[in-house]
Design an enzyme around this catalytic site. Sequence first.
Site, PDB file in Angstrom:
ATOM      1  N   HIS A 124       0.853  -1.195   0.000  1.00 42.56           N
ATOM      2  CA  HIS A 124       0.000   0.000   0.000  1.00 42.56           C
ATOM      3  C   HIS A 124       0.891   1.248   0.000  1.00 42.56           C
ATOM      4  O   HIS A 124       1.859   1.313   0.765  1.00 42.56           O
ATOM      5  CB  HIS A 124      -0.897  -0.017   1.244  1.00 42.56           C
ATOM      6  N   ASP A 156      -6.427  -8.684   5.738  1.00 42.40           N
ATOM      7  CA  ASP A 156      -7.558  -9.226   6.500  1.00 42.40           C
ATOM      8  C   ASP A 156      -8.843  -8.697   5.876  1.00 42.40           C
ATOM      9  O   ASP A 156      -8.817  -8.138   4.767  1.00 42.40           O
ATOM     10  CB  ASP A 156      -7.418  -8.928   8.007  1.00 42.40           C
TER      11      ASP A 156
HETATM   12  C1  GAR Z   1       1.411   0.676  -5.933  1.00 41.39           C
HETATM   13  O1  GAR Z   1       1.911   1.914  -5.481  1.00 41.39           O
HETATM   14  C2  GAR Z   1       0.534   0.056  -4.883  1.00 41.39           C
HETATM   15  O2  GAR Z   1       0.936   0.308  -3.569  1.00 41.39           O
HETATM   16  C3  GAR Z   1      -0.775   0.730  -5.157  1.00 41.39           C
HETATM   17  O3  GAR Z   1      -0.872   0.744  -6.547  1.00 41.39           O
HETATM   18  C4  GAR Z   1       0.434   0.867  -7.080  1.00 41.39           C
HETATM   19  C5  GAR Z   1       0.601  -0.189  -8.137  1.00 41.39           C
HETATM   20  O4  GAR Z   1       1.727   0.039  -8.906  1.00 41.39           O
HETATM   21  N1  GAR Z   1      -1.852   0.037  -4.520  1.00 41.39           N
HETATM   22  C6  GAR Z   1      -2.870   0.661  -3.938  1.00 41.39           C
HETATM   23  O5  GAR Z   1      -3.026   1.850  -3.960  1.00 41.39           O
HETATM   24  C7  GAR Z   1      -3.836  -0.279  -3.249  1.00 41.39           C
HETATM   25  N2  GAR Z   1      -4.642   0.449  -2.325  1.00 41.39           N
HETATM   26  P1  GAR Z   1       2.210  -1.045  -9.955  1.00 41.39           P
HETATM   27  O6  GAR Z   1       0.967  -1.509 -10.731  1.00 41.39           O
HETATM   28  O7  GAR Z   1       3.162  -0.318 -10.827  1.00 41.39           O
HETATM   29  O8  GAR Z   1       2.835  -2.172  -9.206  1.00 41.39           O
END
Ligand code: GAR
Length: 219
Positions: A124, A156
């Site tokens: 996250h 969770d």
């Molecule tokens: C990441 O920064 C991840 O933490 C976020 O999406 C991005 C995906 O990047 N996830 C969230 O915000 C979930 N709540 P990626 O597709 O380049 O790996």
Amino acid sequence: MAAVSSLAFPPPVGRPARLVVLVSGSGTNLQALIDAVADPAYGAEIVAVGADRDGVAGLDRAERAGLPTFVHRIKDFPGRADWDAALTASVRAYQPDLVVTAGFMKILGSGFLGAYGGRIVNTHPALLPSFPGAHGVTDALAYGVKVTGCTVHLVDSGVDTGPIIAQGVVEVTDADHADGGEALHERIKIVERTLLVEVVGRLAREGHRIEDRKVWIPA
Ligand code: GAR
């Protein structure tokens, strides 16, 4: 806040841990894992990549790496529980030891959590428990924090409420307010990719136990 089972995750013996990775977007965290598993000493292999939408770069990355993929779009199912059941069945077909949600922008249902609770690792882009949800970067920026970062945690039944495994810190600069958080998110993702690779590798090789929300990975 819902509790994750305190059952330990024992690492597989004599073979790499099997990972299924779920994505929704660009898949740069997935790519970091694809690169990491190329080293046999890493202790894990990716056995499949799933997504909740077609045509995302994350699926292209999986296909380029020769990995099997599957897609389940919520809108193709009569209800959320049916989607969750299909996702659970597809993941189960690959018999993973760990499931990694790497930019997967859907909440997993009770069926999926029942099958894989304590073995689902999420990343996250904020320092939980602050700024959970789909807009972690921009929510932190709007709040006016001076540092933010990323959290790798177990999933969770809450939204980003599961036990924290590791966190990385990123400073917020004044300039970050000018572009809506894009550059900040990119800096977070640099830290996030390294952290996710490190955590997943340690879990794959050493396993974990959970006591009173604290996740312990043997040294
Ligand atoms: C990441 O920064 C991840 O933490 C976020 O999406 C991005 C995906 O990047 N996830 C969230 O915000 C979930 N709540 P990626 O597709 O380049 O790996």
